[in-house]
Scaffold this motif. Structure first.
Motif, PDB file in Angstrom:
ATOM      1  N   VAL A 100     -12.567   7.852   9.238  1.00  0.00           N
ATOM      2  CA  VAL A 100     -11.875   6.581   9.480  1.00  0.00           C
ATOM      3  C   VAL A 100     -11.445   6.470  10.937  1.00  0.00           C
ATOM      4  O   VAL A 100     -11.673   5.458  11.601  1.00  0.00           O
ATOM      5  N   ALA A 101     -10.823   7.532  11.447  1.00  0.00           N
ATOM      6  CA  ALA A 101     -10.354   7.495  12.831  1.00  0.00           C
ATOM      7  C   ALA A 101     -11.529   7.277  13.786  1.00  0.00           C
ATOM      8  O   ALA A 101     -11.455   6.471  14.718  1.00  0.00           O
ATOM      9  N   ALA A 102     -12.635   7.971  13.535  1.00  0.00           N
ATOM     10  CA  ALA A 102     -13.808   7.845  14.408  1.00  0.00           C
ATOM     11  C   ALA A 102     -14.362   6.420  14.333  1.00  0.00           C
ATOM     12  O   ALA A 102     -14.688   5.816  15.364  1.00  0.00           O
ATOM     13  N   PHE A 209     -11.340   1.299   3.180  1.00  0.00           N
ATOM     14  CA  PHE A 209     -11.158   2.704   3.578  1.00  0.00           C
ATOM     15  C   PHE A 209      -9.739   3.013   4.043  1.00  0.00           C
ATOM     16  O   PHE A 209      -9.298   4.154   3.954  1.00  0.00           O
ATOM     17  N   GLY A 210      -9.044   2.010   4.517  1.00  0.00           N
ATOM     18  CA  GLY A 210      -7.657   2.237   4.938  1.00  0.00           C
ATOM     19  C   GLY A 210      -6.798   2.678   3.761  1.00  0.00           C
ATOM     20  O   GLY A 210      -5.935   3.553   3.896  1.00  0.00           O
ATOM     21  N   LEU A 211      -7.050   2.068   2.602  1.00  0.00           N
ATOM     22  CA  LEU A 211      -6.312   2.472   1.391  1.00  0.00           C
ATOM     23  C   LEU A 211      -6.628   3.927   1.042  1.00  0.00           C
ATOM     24  O   LEU A 211      -5.729   4.723   0.740  1.00  0.00           O
ATOM     25  N   LEU A 212      -7.903   4.280   1.119  1.00  0.00           N
ATOM     26  CA  LEU A 212      -8.286   5.670   0.820  1.00  0.00           C
ATOM     27  C   LEU A 212      -7.622   6.635   1.799  1.00  0.00           C
ATOM     28  O   LEU A 212      -7.159   7.710   1.419  1.00  0.00           O
ATOM     29  N   HIS A 213      -7.587   6.223   3.065  1.00  0.00           N
ATOM     30  CA  HIS A 213      -6.988   7.079   4.090  1.00  0.00           C
ATOM     31  C   HIS A 213      -5.496   7.281   3.809  1.00  0.00           C
ATOM     32  O   HIS A 213      -4.965   8.394   3.919  1.00  0.00           O
ATOM     33  N   THR A 214      -4.818   6.197   3.428  1.00  0.00           N
ATOM     34  CA  THR A 214      -3.394   6.312   3.097  1.00  0.00           C
ATOM     35  C   THR A 214      -3.206   7.230   1.891  1.00  0.00           C
ATOM     36  O   THR A 214      -2.314   8.097   1.894  1.00  0.00           O
ATOM     37  N   LEU A 215      -4.051   7.073   0.863  1.00  0.00           N
ATOM     38  CA  LEU A 215      -3.962   7.961  -0.302  1.00  0.00           C
ATOM     39  C   LEU A 215      -4.136   9.417   0.122  1.00  0.00           C
ATOM     40  O   LEU A 215      -3.398  10.304  -0.315  1.00  0.00           O
ATOM     41  N   GLU A 216      -5.089   9.656   1.007  1.00  0.00           N
ATOM     42  CA  GLU A 216      -5.322  11.035   1.467  1.00  0.00           C
ATOM     43  C   GLU A 216      -4.075  11.602   2.138  1.00  0.00           C
ATOM     44  O   GLU A 216      -3.634  12.716   1.837  1.00  0.00           O
ATOM     45  N   MET A 217      -3.475  10.812   3.043  1.00  0.00           N
ATOM     46  CA  MET A 217      -2.305  11.303   3.776  1.00  0.00           C
ATOM     47  C   MET A 217      -1.102  11.512   2.850  1.00  0.00           C
ATOM     48  O   MET A 217      -0.238  12.326   3.123  1.00  0.00           O
ATOM     49  N   LEU A 218      -1.057  10.761   1.755  1.00  0.00           N
ATOM     50  CA  LEU A 218       0.042  10.927   0.802  1.00  0.00           C
ATOM     51  C   LEU A 218      -0.302  11.970  -0.260  1.00  0.00           C
ATOM     52  O   LEU A 218       0.507  12.231  -1.157  1.00  0.00           O
ATOM     53  N   GLY A 219      -1.487  12.545  -0.172  1.00  0.00           N
ATOM     54  CA  GLY A 219      -1.886  13.575  -1.131  1.00  0.00           C
ATOM     55  C   GLY A 219      -2.122  13.031  -2.529  1.00  0.00           C
ATOM     56  O   GLY A 219      -1.998  13.765  -3.512  1.00  0.00           O
ATOM     57  N   MET A 220      -2.451  11.747  -2.634  1.00  0.00           N
ATOM     58  CA  MET A 220      -2.732  11.152  -3.939  1.00  0.00           C
ATOM     59  C   MET A 220      -4.242  11.122  -4.175  1.00  0.00           C
ATOM     60  O   MET A 220      -5.025  11.109  -3.235  1.00  0.00           O
TER      61      MET A 220
ATOM     62  N   LEU B 344      -2.060   6.030  11.609  1.00  0.00           N
ATOM     63  CA  LEU B 344      -3.109   5.151  11.072  1.00  0.00           C
ATOM     64  C   LEU B 344      -2.868   4.835   9.594  1.00  0.00           C
ATOM     65  O   LEU B 344      -3.018   3.707   9.152  1.00  0.00           O
ATOM     66  N   ALA B 345      -2.509   5.849   8.836  1.00  0.00           N
ATOM     67  CA  ALA B 345      -2.386   5.697   7.383  1.00  0.00           C
ATOM     68  C   ALA B 345      -1.136   4.932   6.977  1.00  0.00           C
ATOM     69  O   ALA B 345      -1.141   4.223   5.980  1.00  0.00           O
ATOM     70  N   PHE B 346      -0.037   5.083   7.728  1.00  0.00           N
ATOM     71  CA  PHE B 346       1.244   4.527   7.291  1.00  0.00           C
ATOM     72  C   PHE B 346       1.540   3.156   7.913  1.00  0.00           C
ATOM     73  O   PHE B 346       2.242   2.351   7.321  1.00  0.00           O
ATOM     74  N   SER B 347       1.070   2.901   9.143  1.00  0.00           N
ATOM     75  CA  SER B 347       1.355   1.583   9.742  1.00  0.00           C
ATOM     76  C   SER B 347       0.279   1.109  10.710  1.00  0.00           C
ATOM     77  O   SER B 347       0.468   0.110  11.397  1.00  0.00           O
ATOM     78  N   LEU B 348      -0.806   1.840  10.827  1.00  0.00           N
ATOM     79  CA  LEU B 348      -1.978   1.482  11.634  1.00  0.00           C
ATOM     80  C   LEU B 348      -1.710   1.540  13.129  1.00  0.00           C
ATOM     81  O   LEU B 348      -2.274   2.360  13.833  1.00  0.00           O
ATOM     82  N   CYS B 349      -0.842   0.658  13.625  1.00  0.00           N
ATOM     83  CA  CYS B 349      -0.525   0.647  15.051  1.00  0.00           C
ATOM     84  C   CYS B 349       0.688  -0.245  15.240  1.00  0.00           C
ATOM     85  O   CYS B 349       1.156  -0.866  14.295  1.00  0.00           O
TER      86      CYS B 349
END
Lengths: 477, 477
Positions: A100-102, A209-220, B344-349
């Motif tokens: 996602v970051a890339a 993908f942003g939703l998936l990324h947030t889930l990843e960072m929250l460990g869900m 990125l995951a919590f507030s993007l920017c």
């Protein structure tokens, strides 16, 4: 549980779509009058009209004043719809963050043809009036607003947002709302309010993908539901999942989902809400594309159907007006207290002056004028992009037909590798979003998403064209 | 491990403080010249000067040009310093969120005398020039900046922030920084990058309730370290904790901590860093008050002492310039990638235009002029508040003596109940912060924090006075 019985108007609409798809109704054909069809099918005139309007909203029929309804020309496209995604048997631990970051880094590189990021072109947004409101607020009232505002956000802005909810039939009070740093923060607050590390969240597949990324960072974990490119998720599959294992929440797009562009029919939405309520599983809905509908009516978000009883509504102005302002909101209903506590804990409150400016802008009525303009613009962009895809991509490419938003989802044959295309395209100065970032289990490697959010010009058209040729060349190897 | 041997200048400084405290050196007394004291103690002139300057920075000595150093008049105050907090034996699950939300709501109520919220008065901040920069950016370049910026934030702003770090001897690149929604988001990103639910974070005691609230929402535990009202935490106690049980991170104020106003001596800071590095425990530092130093020199933050090897630096402009702009930053060193993924995951920017305006403002040099002004202002405010406390609170009230920031910490006899005072004060239209919100284990019920961030006037003075009388009355009951 199976998908619920559709309403009469939906049954008629499906019948018509079937006739168009099998060639019985050719593009440009005039449909029987509303009166004729009501007599023919023994339904009321209003039910018949509802069916025609639904199809008009989906871009399948076109209304011509004083003349009647016609099959839309865009159905002429030779390309089929992508297939519905299949059911998964288990939830996936998400691990897509590097990708996602890339992708976001490439997508914001102005040297590349901008087909990668689902963000509208600043030049299309005509935010001048909003910016002038900000300049005025800063010049005249800067000191007055140089304070922490309440965690819920500026009351004027909340009042304007609440007023807009009336348009889709939801009575909302400013006190029901909390202003967030875009929809991303709204989703983060919603997820952390109802779920914790290790919990399973049911999502569309493909999904943002942003939703998936947030889930990843929250460990869900993400459980990917089978999703149809026009009708959205399969409610029956969700019912089977809920019978099988604990699910902390369901996180869905309200309308014109990213990347498929699908919108669940209202009857399916109601069935989904009833199912979730029965299992006491909250729904988190993301409605960022809702205002960009090509049809006459804005499809209702879930919150308008259950009154917010079991729904946490998340949205923002980032897709339709002001990505640079980072203003979103959340209506968390029963979870409002938990969400407010998290807002305080994670970011305290939002900057005040941008909220004040946006409240002014909304109150002026300028947003509606603006929306009418970009709806037509994005619809035209998508039609142009569709034509370019038809002319340049392999003949068996399947393409979504969204009735709102500004992205297209392409499905190529199984052996196609969108990652390999991504690398080749970057070398040629073109960016797009490869399919696998839209899945926690890295499905959809043979798919890709193209964004039509930029001013259409030769550079864009040429980029899509070259991308199609590269895809053809890859499949010919 | 015990507290490390202090440097020579610190030993001399402590000797002088002892002589002032036991009355050997009365307020207003002229100290021996630097040359004389250097001969007397067999130390270099520069070491003697360093000791005097340290005490000047702490507001204990006053330098008079052409004359020398004098014991400051403010030491005349009859009120003693609060006691150092005692060691705890275990980490606490935090549960203060309801109290924090309620306090913040009262603290932002303009009808109450504003002693509750540690936020500077907008009227003192003179943010006009910043607001004009925002108005200009919005008017001239609004469209250009109506985009998502990179998750790291606007590059010009990061360059200006990095340049400022040179002032405290830390060489930083703009690429080391990420712009956040205030220090609150910076702390959230830092905590989630290095710790997870259930982990223990070592904190000061008392400590900033916002930090405790964030820990609670993240499901992390707080271990409260014994903390001295001038010297900060007891490094020896932290050493014993680290030998005893796993600690995921240590989260401390760099300078003028909230609420005590304490600042660790540089030698203690170095010892703490060495200790944490040995145990591979990262330090999260919060330096929001660092720019508001009353002494000549800005005390160094931890990151300037370890070069960021094991330190995550968090700060913002909310306490010194623009609470309404919500702009903070984080320098996460080895954790930069994890922090960026979470942003990125919590507030993007963050919103772009406020960043552009702040970058302009910093580049103009106006921030330094502004800082010089508010340092004097807050120092005077604290002196006035101290005199009012002396005149109205019970004689055995103990009060902190911060050398920066704008809050005072008051300790009353054990049986005093600041919660009861809080309720009584609200009825009389006065808001302050009761002591127990500064502790995960709800200590400090006999303490309170008063903020002197507002323009001093009769209403404020009268509020402090009435509060003191109420406290007297409670103790007399």
């Amino acid at each position: 549980m199976n998908t619920p019985t559709p309403y009469r108007y939906e049954r008629l609409a499906e019948l018509i779509v079937g006739m168009i798809d099998n060639g019985a109704l050719a593009p440009g054909t005039r449909l029987p009058s509303v009166r004729a069809v009501s007599e023919q099918h023994r339904i009321s005139i209003s039910t018949a009209l509802q069916a025609y309007r639904l199809l008009e909203d989906r871009g399948i029929l076109v209304a011509r004043p004083q003349s009647g309804y016609y099959v839309a020309a865009s159905r002429r496209g030779a390309l089929a719809l992508p297939s519905a995604s299949r059911a998964r048997t288990k939830a996936s631990t998400v691990s897509i963050s590097g990708a996602v970051a890339a992708l976001l880094e490439h997508a914001s590189n102005p040297a590349l043809v901008p087909l990668g990021c689902a963000v509208p072109d600043a030049a299309l947004l005509q935010s001048k009036r909003l910016d002038l409101a900000l300049a005025r607020a800063a010049r005249q009232h800067g000191t007055r607003y140089n304070i922490y505002c309440a965690p819920q956000g500026d009351p004027h802005l909340r009042r304007e947002i609440a007023k807009r909810a009336m348009r889709f039939g939801h009575a909302q009070s400013p006190d029901d709302l909390l202003v967030t740093s875009g929809c991303t923060e709204a989703l983060t607050l919603a997820l952390t309010a109802v779920a914790k590390r290790g919990d399973t969240i049911a999502v569309e597949s493909p999904t943002y993908f942003g939703l998936l990324h947030t889930l990843e960072m929250l460990g869900m974990k993400a459980f990917e539901l089978p999703t149809d490119p026009t009708r959205g998720i399969d409610v029956g599959a969700l019912a089977r999942l809920l019978d099988m294992e604990p699910v902390a929440a369901c996180a869905l797009s309200s309308n014109f989902n990213n990347p498929l562009g699908s919108t669940m029919a209202e009857a399916d939405k109601r069935a989904l809400l009833a199912l979730l309520a029965r299992h006491a599983v909250p729904l988190i809905e993301d409605d960022v594309y809702g205002d960009i509908h090509f049809g006459r009516e804005r499809p209702k978000p879930f919150i308008a159907l259950d009154g917010g009883a079991n729904t946490i509504y998340c949205s923002s102005f980032s897709k339709s007006l002001a990505p640079g302002y980072r203003i979103g909101w959340i209506a968390a209903g029963a979870y409002a207290q938990q969400v407010m506590e998290r807002k305080l804990a994670f970011s305290l409150c939002c900057p005040v002056l941008p909220q004040v400016a946006l409240a002014d802008f909304l109150a002026s009525g300028a947003y509606d004028t603006h929306l009418r303009g970009i709806r037509r613009l994005f619809e035209e962009n998508l039609a142009r992009m569709m034509r370019t895809i038809e002319a340049s991509f392999p003949a068996d490419t399947k393409v979504s037909r969204p009735a709102g938003g500004f992205v297209l989802w392409l499905e190529l044959p199984r052996r196609f590798d969108s990652r390999a295309l991504f690398d080749e395209a970057l070398e040629q100065g073109i960016c797009f979003a490869p399919g696998d970032v839209f899945s926690a289990s890295r499905r959809f490697r043979n798919c890709l998403r193209l964004s039509a959010g930029h001013v259409w010009n030769d550079r864009i058209e040429n980029g899509v064209h070259r991308l199609g040729r590269l895809a053809q060349a890859q499949l010919a190897r």
